[in-house]
Design a protein around this motif. Sequence first.
Motif, PDB file in Angstrom:
ATOM      1  N   ASP A   1       0.775  -1.362   0.176  1.00  0.00           N
ATOM      2  CA  ASP A   1       0.110   0.120  -0.087  1.00  0.00           C
ATOM      3  C   ASP A   1       0.599   1.175   0.046  1.00  0.00           C
ATOM      4  OD1 ASP A   1      -2.474  -1.461   0.017  1.00  0.00           O
ATOM      5  OD2 ASP A   1      -2.226  -1.842   2.192  1.00  0.00           O
ATOM      6  N   ILE A   2       2.102   1.124   0.065  1.00  0.00           N
ATOM      7  CA  ILE A   2       2.821   2.262   0.170  1.00  0.00           C
ATOM      8  C   ILE A   2       2.882   3.230  -1.072  1.00  0.00           C
ATOM      9  CG2 ILE A   2       5.030   1.620  -0.808  1.00  0.00           C
ATOM     10  CD1 ILE A   2       6.395   3.177   1.746  1.00  0.00           C
ATOM     11  N   ASP A   3       2.541   2.886  -2.126  1.00  0.00           N
ATOM     12  CA  ASP A   3       2.539   3.577  -3.238  1.00  0.00           C
ATOM     13  C   ASP A   3       1.115   4.684  -3.082  1.00  0.00           C
ATOM     14  OD1 ASP A   3       4.727   2.555  -4.574  1.00  0.00           O
ATOM     15  OD2 ASP A   3       3.700   1.159  -5.661  1.00  0.00           O
ATOM     16  N   ALA A   4       0.205   4.086  -2.425  1.00  0.00           N
ATOM     17  CA  ALA A   4      -0.987   4.773  -2.438  1.00  0.00           C
ATOM     18  C   ALA A   4      -0.783   6.037  -1.343  1.00  0.00           C
ATOM     19  CB  ALA A   4      -2.134   4.055  -1.698  1.00  0.00           C
ATOM     20  N   TYR A   5       0.244   5.772  -0.353  1.00  0.00           N
ATOM     21  CA  TYR A   5       0.599   7.331   0.589  1.00  0.00           C
ATOM     22  C   TYR A   5       1.466   7.731  -0.348  1.00  0.00           C
ATOM     23  CZ  TYR A   5      -1.330   4.282   4.458  1.00  0.00           C
ATOM     24  OH  TYR A   5      -2.261   3.698   5.105  1.00  0.00           O
ATOM     25  N   VAL A   6       2.530   7.348  -0.942  1.00  0.00           N
ATOM     26  CA  VAL A   6       3.177   8.398  -1.913  1.00  0.00           C
ATOM     27  C   VAL A   6       2.322   9.030  -2.812  1.00  0.00           C
ATOM     28  CG1 VAL A   6       4.890   8.462  -3.788  1.00  0.00           C
ATOM     29  CG2 VAL A   6       5.116   6.819  -1.898  1.00  0.00           C
ATOM     30  N   ASP A   7       1.078   8.573  -3.226  1.00  0.00           N
ATOM     31  CA  ASP A   7       0.418   9.237  -4.286  1.00  0.00           C
ATOM     32  C   ASP A   7      -0.441  10.530  -3.446  1.00  0.00           C
ATOM     33  OD1 ASP A   7       1.101   7.692  -6.595  1.00  0.00           O
ATOM     34  OD2 ASP A   7      -0.733   6.459  -6.320  1.00  0.00           O
ATOM     35  N   ALA A   8      -0.766  10.121  -2.083  1.00  0.00           N
ATOM     36  CA  ALA A   8      -1.574  10.863  -1.351  1.00  0.00           C
ATOM     37  C   ALA A   8      -0.413  12.075  -0.982  1.00  0.00           C
ATOM     38  CB  ALA A   8      -2.068  10.015  -0.101  1.00  0.00           C
ATOM     39  N   TRP A   9       0.673  11.996  -0.836  1.00  0.00           N
ATOM     40  CA  TRP A   9       1.725  12.911  -0.371  1.00  0.00           C
ATOM     41  C   TRP A   9       1.663  14.069  -1.566  1.00  0.00           C
ATOM     42  CZ3 TRP A   9       6.477  14.150  -2.759  1.00  0.00           C
ATOM     43  CH2 TRP A   9       7.003  15.076  -1.956  1.00  0.00           C
ATOM     44  N   HIS A  10       1.860  13.154  -2.820  1.00  0.00           N
ATOM     45  CA  HIS A  10       1.862  14.333  -4.030  1.00  0.00           C
ATOM     46  C   HIS A  10       0.630  14.825  -4.209  1.00  0.00           C
ATOM     47  CE1 HIS A  10       5.593  12.962  -5.774  1.00  0.00           C
ATOM     48  NE2 HIS A  10       5.375  11.554  -5.699  1.00  0.00           N
ATOM     49  N   ASP A  11      -0.582  14.507  -3.969  1.00  0.00           N
ATOM     50  CA  ASP A  11      -1.898  14.979  -4.047  1.00  0.00           C
ATOM     51  C   ASP A  11      -2.094  16.057  -2.841  1.00  0.00           C
ATOM     52  OD1 ASP A  11      -2.265  13.939  -6.339  1.00  0.00           O
ATOM     53  OD2 ASP A  11      -3.553  12.258  -5.409  1.00  0.00           O
ATOM     54  N   SER A  12      -1.421  16.193  -1.878  1.00  0.00           N
ATOM     55  CA  SER A  12      -1.586  16.752  -0.552  1.00  0.00           C
ATOM     56  C   SER A  12      -0.672  17.960  -0.540  1.00  0.00           C
ATOM     57  CB  SER A  12      -1.070  15.882   0.324  1.00  0.00           C
ATOM     58  OG  SER A  12       0.122  16.001   0.967  1.00  0.00           O
ATOM     59  N   ASP A  13      -1.159  19.012   0.296  1.00  0.00           N
ATOM     60  CA  ASP A  13      -0.079  20.106   0.225  1.00  0.00           C
ATOM     61  C   ASP A  13       0.558  20.210   1.570  1.00  0.00           C
ATOM     62  OD1 ASP A  13      -2.278  20.743   1.884  1.00  0.00           O
ATOM     63  OD2 ASP A  13      -2.798  22.514   1.484  1.00  0.00           O
ATOM     64  N   SER A  14       0.814  18.972   1.993  1.00  0.00           N
ATOM     65  CA  SER A  14       1.791  18.899   3.268  1.00  0.00           C
ATOM     66  C   SER A  14       3.039  19.487   3.323  1.00  0.00           C
ATOM     67  CB  SER A  14       2.058  17.390   3.660  1.00  0.00           C
ATOM     68  OG  SER A  14       2.622  17.216   4.544  1.00  0.00           O
ATOM     69  N   ASP A  15       3.480  20.095   4.497  1.00  0.00           N
ATOM     70  CA  ASP A  15       4.596  20.614   4.437  1.00  0.00           C
ATOM     71  C   ASP A  15       5.714  19.576   4.943  1.00  0.00           C
ATOM     72  OD1 ASP A  15       3.849  23.332   3.797  1.00  0.00           O
ATOM     73  OD2 ASP A  15       3.310  23.542   6.072  1.00  0.00           O
ATOM     74  N   LEU A  16       5.349  18.259   4.982  1.00  0.00           N
ATOM     75  CA  LEU A  16       6.377  17.124   5.261  1.00  0.00           C
ATOM     76  C   LEU A  16       7.239  16.749   4.230  1.00  0.00           C
ATOM     77  CD1 LEU A  16       4.050  15.073   7.708  1.00  0.00           C
ATOM     78  CD2 LEU A  16       5.872  16.806   8.543  1.00  0.00           C
ATOM     79  N   SER A  17       8.250  16.346   4.387  1.00  0.00           N
ATOM     80  CA  SER A  17       9.001  15.698   3.365  1.00  0.00           C
ATOM     81  C   SER A  17       8.218  14.292   3.294  1.00  0.00           C
ATOM     82  CB  SER A  17      10.393  15.421   3.713  1.00  0.00           C
ATOM     83  OG  SER A  17      10.667  14.630   4.819  1.00  0.00           O
ATOM     84  N   LEU A  18       8.560  13.696   2.126  1.00  0.00           N
ATOM     85  CA  LEU A  18       8.042  12.425   1.839  1.00  0.00           C
ATOM     86  C   LEU A  18       8.333  11.490   2.805  1.00  0.00           C
ATOM     87  CD1 LEU A  18       6.172  10.358   0.242  1.00  0.00           C
ATOM     88  CD2 LEU A  18       8.320  10.004  -1.294  1.00  0.00           C
ATOM     89  N   HIS A  19       9.839  11.289   3.379  1.00  0.00           N
ATOM     90  CA  HIS A  19      10.019  10.242   4.273  1.00  0.00           C
ATOM     91  C   HIS A  19       9.157  10.501   5.799  1.00  0.00           C
ATOM     92  CE1 HIS A  19      12.956  13.153   5.806  1.00  0.00           C
ATOM     93  NE2 HIS A  19      12.955  12.568   7.240  1.00  0.00           N
ATOM     94  N   GLU A  20       9.252  11.714   5.819  1.00  0.00           N
ATOM     95  CA  GLU A  20       8.287  11.935   7.156  1.00  0.00           C
ATOM     96  C   GLU A  20       6.778  11.733   7.094  1.00  0.00           C
ATOM     97  OE1 GLU A  20      10.535  15.960   8.991  1.00  0.00           O
ATOM     98  OE2 GLU A  20       9.585  16.207   7.050  1.00  0.00           O
ATOM     99  N   TYR A  21       6.475  11.956   5.982  1.00  0.00           N
ATOM    100  CA  TYR A  21       5.068  11.810   5.643  1.00  0.00           C
ATOM    101  C   TYR A  21       4.559  10.184   5.855  1.00  0.00           C
ATOM    102  CZ  TYR A  21       0.400  11.986   3.053  1.00  0.00           C
ATOM    103  OH  TYR A  21      -0.770  11.854   2.766  1.00  0.00           O
ATOM    104  N   LEU A  22       5.730   9.554   5.299  1.00  0.00           N
ATOM    105  CA  LEU A  22       5.332   8.051   5.358  1.00  0.00           C
ATOM    106  C   LEU A  22       5.897   7.433   6.797  1.00  0.00           C
ATOM    107  CD1 LEU A  22       7.479   6.922   1.986  1.00  0.00           C
ATOM    108  CD2 LEU A  22       4.779   6.996   2.607  1.00  0.00           C
ATOM    109  N   GLY A  23       6.324   7.982   7.737  1.00  0.00           N
ATOM    110  CA  GLY A  23       6.823   7.674   8.956  1.00  0.00           C
ATOM    111  C   GLY A  23       8.295   7.096   9.017  1.00  0.00           C
ATOM    112  N   LEU A  24       9.140   7.167   7.943  1.00  0.00           N
ATOM    113  CA  LEU A  24      10.391   6.594   8.041  1.00  0.00           C
ATOM    114  C   LEU A  24      11.403   7.607   8.405  1.00  0.00           C
ATOM    115  CD1 LEU A  24       9.869   4.796   4.545  1.00  0.00           C
ATOM    116  CD2 LEU A  24       9.268   3.646   6.905  1.00  0.00           C
ATOM    117  N   THR A  25      12.442   7.213   8.874  1.00  0.00           N
ATOM    118  CA  THR A  25      13.542   7.883   9.218  1.00  0.00           C
ATOM    119  C   THR A  25      14.141   8.274   7.877  1.00  0.00           C
ATOM    120  OG1 THR A  25      15.273   6.012   9.371  1.00  0.00           O
ATOM    121  CG2 THR A  25      14.204   6.758  11.240  1.00  0.00           C
ATOM    122  N   TRP A  26      14.999   9.002   7.759  1.00  0.00           N
ATOM    123  CA  TRP A  26      15.618   9.552   6.336  1.00  0.00           C
ATOM    124  C   TRP A  26      16.465   8.137   6.022  1.00  0.00           C
ATOM    125  CZ3 TRP A  26      15.768  11.784   1.977  1.00  0.00           C
ATOM    126  CH2 TRP A  26      16.693  11.756   1.216  1.00  0.00           C
TER     127      TRP A  26
END
Length: 107
Positions: free
Chosen positions: A19-44
Motif C-alpha cells: 500500500d505504500i504507493d497509495a501513500y506516496v500518491d496521497a503525499w503528491h496530491d496533498s499540500d503537506s509541508d512534510l518531506s516524503l519520508h516524514e509523511y511515510l513515517g520513515l527515518t531518512w
Amino acid sequence: MSSGTFLQDALSGRAGVSDIDAYVDAWHDSDSDLSLHEYLGLTWDEYRLWVEKPESLRYIVAAHRHGVPVSEELQSSVSERFALAARADSSNEAESVLSWLQQTGRL
C-alpha cells in the motif's frame, strides 16, 4: 487510507507493504509541508534504503514492530532462513538486502 503515516498504519494492520504507493500518491496530491519520508513515517535512512531496495520495506516495518534497527531485523531473518520452509523466499530476500547493505558500507 487513514490519516496516520504509512508506518503507523502498517504497524496497526491498516496497511500492507504493497500500500505504500497509495501513500506516496496521497503525499503528491496533498499540500503537506512534510518531506516524503516524514509523511511515510520513515527515518531518512529507512527511506533511502526503501528507495534503493524496495524489497527492504517489509524488514523496515518488522524492525519497528520489534523495536530493533533494520540491520538487526535483516540479520535475524537471514539467520532464521532454515526455520520454516515457507519463509525461504523472504529469507533469501533478506540475505540479498543485508549483503547489499554490507557492500555499500552501510553495515
